[in-house]
Design a protein around this motif. Structure first.
Motif, mmCIF file in Angstrom:
data_model
loop_
_atom_site.group_PDB
_atom_site.id
_atom_site.type_symbol
_atom_site.label_atom_id
_atom_site.label_comp_id
_atom_site.label_asym_id
_atom_site.label_seq_id
_atom_site.Cartn_x
_atom_site.Cartn_y
_atom_site.Cartn_z
ATOM 1 N N VAL A 95 0.844 -1.189 0.000
ATOM 2 C CA VAL A 95 0.000 0.000 0.000
ATOM 3 C C VAL A 95 0.880 1.239 0.000
ATOM 4 N N LEU A 96 0.619 2.165 -0.920
ATOM 5 C CA LEU A 96 1.363 3.416 -0.942
ATOM 6 C C LEU A 96 0.986 4.259 0.259
ATOM 7 N N GLY A 97 1.966 4.925 0.839
ATOM 8 C CA GLY A 97 1.706 5.828 1.954
ATOM 9 C C GLY A 97 1.583 5.153 3.301
ATOM 10 N N ASP A 98 1.748 3.850 3.381
ATOM 11 C CA ASP A 98 1.682 3.136 4.660
ATOM 12 C C ASP A 98 3.027 3.285 5.356
ATOM 13 N N GLU A 99 3.043 3.979 6.489
ATOM 14 C CA GLU A 99 4.293 4.237 7.200
ATOM 15 C C GLU A 99 4.868 2.985 7.854
ATOM 16 N N ASN A 100 4.059 1.948 8.035
ATOM 17 C CA ASN A 100 4.505 0.744 8.725
ATOM 18 C C ASN A 100 5.042 -0.336 7.789
ATOM 19 N N ALA A 101 4.797 -0.210 6.495
ATOM 20 C CA ALA A 101 5.245 -1.229 5.542
ATOM 21 C C ALA A 101 5.557 -0.574 4.209
ATOM 22 N N THR A 102 6.767 -0.776 3.725
ATOM 23 C CA THR A 102 7.181 -0.213 2.441
ATOM 24 C C THR A 102 6.678 -1.108 1.318
ATOM 25 N N PRO A 103 6.046 -0.544 0.277
ATOM 26 C CA PRO A 103 5.621 -1.364 -0.851
ATOM 27 C C PRO A 103 6.843 -1.964 -1.559
ATOM 28 N N VAL A 104 6.634 -3.088 -2.220
ATOM 29 C CA VAL A 104 7.726 -3.817 -2.877
ATOM 30 C C VAL A 104 7.528 -3.760 -4.391
ATOM 31 N N ALA A 105 8.530 -3.213 -5.090
ATOM 32 C CA ALA A 105 8.508 -3.155 -6.554
ATOM 33 C C ALA A 105 8.797 -4.544 -7.101
ATOM 34 N N THR A 106 7.878 -5.060 -7.910
ATOM 35 C CA THR A 106 8.054 -6.387 -8.487
ATOM 36 C C THR A 106 8.426 -6.346 -9.959
ATOM 37 N N LYS A 107 8.200 -5.172 -10.621
ATOM 38 C CA LYS A 107 8.500 -5.046 -12.042
ATOM 39 C C LYS A 107 8.706 -3.576 -12.367
ATOM 40 N N LEU A 108 9.707 -3.283 -13.196
ATOM 41 C CA LEU A 108 9.963 -1.927 -13.683
ATOM 42 C C LEU A 108 9.954 -1.957 -15.207
ATOM 43 N N VAL A 109 9.257 -0.983 -15.820
ATOM 44 C CA VAL A 109 9.210 -0.880 -17.266
ATOM 45 C C VAL A 109 9.484 0.579 -17.640
ATOM 46 N N LYS A 110 10.475 0.800 -18.552
ATOM 47 C CA LYS A 110 10.762 2.158 -19.010
ATOM 48 C C LYS A 110 9.611 2.669 -19.846
ATOM 49 N N GLN A 111 9.305 3.933 -19.700
ATOM 50 C CA GLN A 111 8.222 4.578 -20.437
ATOM 51 C C GLN A 111 8.773 5.300 -21.638
#
Length: 111
Positions: A95-111
């Motif tokens: 969840v974005l903005g959750d101070e207790n848990a950082t979101p995990v990036a699973t895939k990156l795609v260049k735009q």
């Protein structure tokens, strides 16, 4: 007579609240994801676009609205072909903005 009516009313209230939580009705919601048809737990993913502001063992993404978002990298994600300043679409869990848990990036795609 009032005392007996109060006891009966109180017992009825307790039983109705207990039955609601067992049936999954309002009052108690499950936070765990539902199992898929294969029996495996499905993890909800979302996507967001922005510009890579910082790359280390984590990612700082500058969003189009000017906010920053920090992501951890998934174990299997190879981010070596990306650099600061790249415009990317990030697929992530959490969840974005959750101070207790950082979101995990699973895939990156260049735009």
């Amino acid at each position: 007579m009032k005392r007996i009516a109060t006891v009966i009313l109180g017992a009825a209230l307790v039983l109705s609240l207990a039955s609601c939580s067992k049936l999954g009705l309002p009052g108690k919601q499950s936070a765990s994801p539902a199992p898929s048809e294969s029996g495996m737990m499905e993890i909800k993913t979302s996507t967001i676009t922005g510009t890579i502001n910082r790359m280390d063992d984590y990612l700082v993404l500058l969003l189009d609205n000017g906010d920053y978002q920090i992501f951890d990298f998934d174990k299997g994600l190879d981010a070596s072909t990306f650099a600061e300043g790249d415009k990317v679409e990030v697929t992530y869990t959490g969840v974005l903005g959750d101070e207790n848990a950082t979101p995990v990036a699973t895939k990156l795609v260049k735009q």
